[in-house]
Structures are given as structure tokens and as C-alpha cells.
Design a protein around this motif. Structure first.
Motif, mmCIF file in Angstrom:
data_model
loop_
_atom_site.group_PDB
_atom_site.id
_atom_site.type_symbol
_atom_site.label_atom_id
_atom_site.label_comp_id
_atom_site.label_asym_id
_atom_site.label_seq_id
_atom_site.Cartn_x
_atom_site.Cartn_y
_atom_site.Cartn_z
ATOM 1 N N ALA A 1 0.877 -1.176 0.000
ATOM 2 C CA ALA A 1 0.000 0.000 0.000
ATOM 3 C C ALA A 1 0.906 1.214 0.000
ATOM 4 O O ALA A 1 2.014 1.172 0.540
ATOM 5 C CB ALA A 1 -0.925 0.010 1.213
ATOM 6 N N SER A 2 0.437 2.317 -0.613
ATOM 7 C CA SER A 2 1.319 3.465 -0.775
ATOM 8 C C SER A 2 0.527 4.754 -0.897
ATOM 9 O O SER A 2 -0.600 4.768 -1.418
ATOM 10 C CB SER A 2 2.193 3.285 -2.025
ATOM 11 N N GLY A 3 1.152 5.845 -0.463
ATOM 12 C CA GLY A 3 0.591 7.174 -0.660
ATOM 13 C C GLY A 3 0.972 7.799 -1.977
ATOM 14 O O GLY A 3 0.560 8.941 -2.254
ATOM 15 N N VAL B 1 3.429 0.694 2.970
ATOM 16 C CA VAL B 1 3.449 -0.599 3.656
ATOM 17 C C VAL B 1 4.116 -1.584 2.712
ATOM 18 O O VAL B 1 3.729 -1.688 1.539
ATOM 19 C CB VAL B 1 2.031 -1.063 4.025
ATOM 20 N N LEU B 2 5.153 -2.263 3.196
ATOM 21 C CA LEU B 2 5.924 -3.179 2.374
ATOM 22 C C LEU B 2 5.987 -4.557 3.014
ATOM 23 O O LEU B 2 5.898 -4.681 4.241
ATOM 24 C CB LEU B 2 7.353 -2.653 2.171
ATOM 25 N N GLY B 3 6.155 -5.571 2.194
ATOM 26 C CA GLY B 3 6.302 -6.927 2.690
ATOM 27 C C GLY B 3 7.400 -7.652 1.942
ATOM 28 O O GLY B 3 7.657 -7.365 0.759
ATOM 29 N N ILE C 1 8.381 -10.594 6.519
ATOM 30 C CA ILE C 1 8.550 -9.283 7.145
ATOM 31 C C ILE C 1 7.471 -8.338 6.624
ATOM 32 O O ILE C 1 7.162 -8.335 5.435
ATOM 33 C CB ILE C 1 9.933 -8.692 6.808
ATOM 34 N N VAL C 2 6.938 -7.520 7.507
ATOM 35 C CA VAL C 2 6.059 -6.420 7.118
ATOM 36 C C VAL C 2 6.651 -5.145 7.687
ATOM 37 O O VAL C 2 7.087 -5.112 8.853
ATOM 38 C CB VAL C 2 4.621 -6.618 7.626
ATOM 39 N N MET C 3 6.680 -4.080 6.874
ATOM 40 C CA MET C 3 7.288 -2.816 7.304
ATOM 41 C C MET C 3 6.425 -1.641 6.845
ATOM 42 O O MET C 3 5.897 -1.662 5.739
ATOM 43 C CB MET C 3 8.699 -2.676 6.722
#
Length: 228
Positions: free
Chosen positions: A145-147, A162-164, A222-224
Motif C-alpha cells: 500500500a502506498s501514498g 506498507v511493504l512486505g 517481514i512487514v514494514m
């Protein structure tokens, strides 16, 4: 700087259908040192029992991202949306001027998920909902997800991503933060971040780091969240 948040030290809530662990202050759990991390306001680690869930309730002016770790969650909202998000997918809800929604586990097994809330860049925006699968490539971060529309990911109303990533044992990934803040959670496995080792569902708040290198000590998911 790395601020370690071990899973065993998180806030907790449990009843007959929900087992929740809170990385930040939420509901009846309050820690003045853990109210937020930049625009990241909530990171809840939820296990929802079969054929139960969150009944209809309202939100406004919040970006809510749901990362399903196992099982599936079925969404219904006051905009008329209905959809099922399963492991390997992410759903994004911009609450905006106001939205009522329900999140049910209609499956025959427990559902586990991360519920991530990000403060929006502006109030009074139009509410919306979206769900989308994401690629399970190994060895690199994928944008969930991104702005920024050019990222071609589900849109959130904030300068954040949001990165994975999934890493095999011994594999590493480097991410340039350039001083941006981040929050990292090991959804499963064990990963080394600087001098820290994150075990399953541990978190770390990152500030004032130019580059972040993560090395898996076993197969790791990983989620960041990174934010300006």
C-alpha cells in the motif's frame, strides 16, 4: 536508532473470539511511551476464531490496512462493498468522512492478521475500500500500500508505504530509508536488524537510519511501514 518491541511485552486483550496483541496504545491498553511512531498509530496482531469477528462499527479520518497472515477475513461496509481477503492479500480502507464496516472470519479455522492504522495527511477525505493480492517474491520488498500513485499499489492518504518481503534462510535485503522513520515486524521466522534479532511477531521502531539491512536466520516473512 532501533527501539525493540518484543512480542511478549506487547499490550494484550483476549475474549472468547479474539486474541489481540498491541504494538501501540489501543483500547484499554495505554503506554505513554508507545502511543504512535510518526504517523503510524496502530499495529494490532489479531487472531480471530472461526465464524466470529468484528460486528459493524464506525471510523473516520484513518487509513486502515489489513495484512492477512493466515485464513481469511470477509469485509462489509456502509458504502456497499463486500469482499473476502485471504492470506497473500491486503485490504485498504480509507475511513475519511466516515464509514461503518464489519470484519468477519467466516472460515472453519482461525484467521490471523495485522491491523495497521496510519493517520491521513488530511481530514474529511472521501472514504474508500480496496483489496488486492500481492506477489510473494523472495528476497525483495513488495509495495503493499502506498501514498504515491506511481507505486501502483492500493492507495493510502499519507506519505507512507506498507511493504512486505519473504526471505530464505541466510538471505538479506537492504532498504534505503534516507532518515525516514519505519516500523518492522517479523510476521514469522527470525530476522536480524542491526544488532537485534526479531523473533516471530516482534517489532522494532526505526528512526534516523539511512539504510536498513535485514538478514534472515530462517525463512522469514517481514512487514514494514516506512513514513516521511
Amino acid at each position: 536508532m532501533l527501539d525493540f518491541r518484543p512480542f511478549a511485552a506487547l499490550g494484550t486483550f483476549a475474549n472468547d473470539w479474539l486474541d489481540a496483541h498491541y504494538h501501540f496504545s489501543f483500547a484499554d491498553y495505554f503506554d505513554p511511551a508507545r502511543v504512535n511512531h510518526g504517523v503510524l498509530r496502530v499495529w494490532n496482531d489479531d487472531t480471530i476464531q472461526p465464524h466470529t469477528g468484528f460486528s459493524p462499527h464506525g471510523h473516520r479520518d484513518m487509513e486502515i490496512i489489513t495484512y492477512v497472515r493466515s485464513g481469511a477475513v470477509t469485509h462489509e461496509d456502509s458504502l456497499g462493498n463486500r469482499g473476502r481477503t485471504e492470506a497473500g492479500q491486503v485490504q485498504v480502507m480509507s475511513a475519511g468522512t466516515g464509514i461503518r464496516h464489519a470484519e468477519y472470519n467466516l472460515e472453519d479455522q482461525p484467521t490471523t492478521l495485522f491491523q495497521i492504522w496510519i493517520l491521513p495527511r488530511a481530514q474529511g477525505l472521501a472514504p474508500r475500500w480496496e483489496t488486492r493480492p500481492f506477489p510473494r517474491t523472495h528476497g525483495r520488498f513488495e509495495i503493499l500500500a502506498s501514498g504515491w500513485p506511481e507505486d501502483r499499489a492500493p492507495l493510502i492518504n499519507q506519505d507512507a508505504r506498507v511493504l512486505g518481503a519473504t526471505l530464505d534462510r541466510g538471505e538479506s535485503v537492504r532498504h534505503t530509508l534516507g532518515g525516514r522513520a519505519a516500523y518492522v515486524v517479523a510476521a514469522r521466522g527470525r530476522v536480524r536488524v542491526g544488532d537485534l534479532v526479531l523473533g516471530p511477531r516482534d517489532g522494532v521502531a526505526v528512526t534516523d537510519e539511512d539504510d536498513l539491512e535485514l538478514m534472515a536466520e530462517e525463512e522469514t516473512e517481514i512487514v514494514m511501514v516506512e513514513m516521511v
